[in-house]
Scaffold this motif. Sequence first.
Motif, PDB file in Angstrom:
ATOM      1  N   ALA A 102      35.991  -8.072  63.009  1.00  0.00           N
ATOM      2  CA  ALA A 102      35.835  -9.836  64.080  1.00  0.00           C
ATOM      3  C   ALA A 102      34.915 -10.280  63.826  1.00  0.00           C
ATOM      4  O   ALA A 102      34.702 -11.143  64.872  1.00  0.00           O
ATOM      5  N   GLY A 103      33.406 -10.718  63.177  1.00  0.00           N
ATOM      6  CA  GLY A 103      32.577 -11.257  63.026  1.00  0.00           C
ATOM      7  C   GLY A 103      32.085 -11.814  64.185  1.00  0.00           C
ATOM      8  O   GLY A 103      31.383 -11.190  65.021  1.00  0.00           O
ATOM      9  N   ARG A 104      32.480 -12.914  63.998  1.00  0.00           N
ATOM     10  CA  ARG A 104      31.971 -13.580  65.474  1.00  0.00           C
ATOM     11  C   ARG A 104      32.239 -13.255  66.772  1.00  0.00           C
ATOM     12  O   ARG A 104      32.149 -13.418  67.437  1.00  0.00           O
ATOM     13  N   GLY A 105      33.565 -12.800  66.978  1.00  0.00           N
ATOM     14  CA  GLY A 105      33.953 -12.015  68.450  1.00  0.00           C
ATOM     15  C   GLY A 105      33.287 -11.797  69.175  1.00  0.00           C
ATOM     16  O   GLY A 105      32.873 -11.204  69.683  1.00  0.00           O
ATOM     17  N   TRP A 106      32.166 -10.816  68.223  1.00  0.00           N
ATOM     18  CA  TRP A 106      31.165  -9.652  69.105  1.00  0.00           C
ATOM     19  C   TRP A 106      30.032 -10.820  69.605  1.00  0.00           C
ATOM     20  O   TRP A 106      29.551 -10.617  71.461  1.00  0.00           O
ATOM     21  N   SER A 107      29.887 -11.978  69.346  1.00  0.00           N
ATOM     22  CA  SER A 107      28.998 -12.538  69.828  1.00  0.00           C
ATOM     23  C   SER A 107      29.248 -13.091  71.315  1.00  0.00           C
ATOM     24  O   SER A 107      29.327 -13.951  72.124  1.00  0.00           O
ATOM     25  N   ALA A 108      30.653 -13.742  71.179  1.00  0.00           N
ATOM     26  CA  ALA A 108      31.954 -14.041  71.788  1.00  0.00           C
ATOM     27  C   ALA A 108      31.893 -13.509  73.545  1.00  0.00           C
ATOM     28  O   ALA A 108      31.792 -13.488  74.915  1.00  0.00           O
ATOM     29  N   LEU A 109      31.984 -12.046  72.820  1.00  0.00           N
ATOM     30  CA  LEU A 109      31.753 -10.732  73.537  1.00  0.00           C
ATOM     31  C   LEU A 109      30.982 -10.798  74.409  1.00  0.00           C
ATOM     32  O   LEU A 109      30.569 -10.119  76.131  1.00  0.00           O
ATOM     33  N   ALA A 110      29.366 -10.486  74.201  1.00  0.00           N
ATOM     34  CA  ALA A 110      28.449 -10.762  74.145  1.00  0.00           C
ATOM     35  C   ALA A 110      28.412 -11.623  75.696  1.00  0.00           C
ATOM     36  O   ALA A 110      27.598 -11.866  76.417  1.00  0.00           O
TER      37      ALA A 110
END
Length: 263
Positions: A102-110
Amino acid sequence: MALVSFLSAKGSPGVTTTALLSAALWPHPCVLLDADPAGGDVAARVPAVDGGVLDPDRGLLPLLTSARRGLSGAQVLEQAQVVAGGTRVVCGMTGPEQSLAAGRGWSALANAVADLRDGEVPTDVIVDAGRVGADAVHLDLLRAADTVVLLVRADTAAVLHGRERLRVLGGALRRPDGLLPRTGVVVVGDPHHRDAADAAAVLTSVGDWVEDFGRLPLDPAGARVFDGARSARPERTALVRAGAPVVAALAAAAHGELQRGAA
Ligand SMILES: Nc1ncnc2c1ncn2[C@@H]1O[C@H](COP(=O)(O)OP(=O)(O)O)[C@@H](O)[C@H]1O
Ligand SMILES: [Mg+2]
């Protein structure tokens, strides 16, 4: 709104149980994000509100894999499902490989949950962040939190691992503006036994930024309520009764209503 993350240093002190307990007792509208990078447990543990199984195709996996161009709060809420007891849950990843991918998906979620609104209604976010080690892929979600809660069992090894994790988190959670989320511990153990008080004393000695958010009893019957077991009166279990003031203190802390250390 407030973002509250529950996590562990090592072992299984009861992060998922406590996140579910907190969501069930939370005094404001909320949604639970099952964000354990090792793979979500909630979908397998808790039935849907109609008694059926939760839809495994809805949750963080479709969100994070489509997040490259950013995510909105509405997209997050579209993935929520209502579980028995009424809590809204965004189910978790299938396993660590998907979490890593998921890589940068986590920061998009944040970013998407940092100021979550359901229409006009501010909606708090309770995060099951699972075990957080050096390999944590979801640090941005933890850094975005208003309140970070480390669950620790009241035994010597768990307390020493918890202390070490707090030392590391004191650096890792610091945001570019120099601020830390309110960070503290909930000790799981007999609230009347000295071990629990001693554990809290060792953990809060890491720094004055580490708060003592309270104790939860070891109560297997109460914990089973959050493991899919039917219970005629869950509110009568020791876990729910002792949990109510702890959850109230966490909600107040997350909304900035308490002085540091006053919980
Ligand atoms: N306060 C508690 N008292 C007794 N058993 C608990 C408590 N919290 C959790 N458990 C039990 O411990 C096990 C691990 O809990 P879980 O919430 O899945 O931990 P984690 O998410 O930290 O891995 C489960 O069997 C759960 O029912
Ligand atoms: Mg868990």
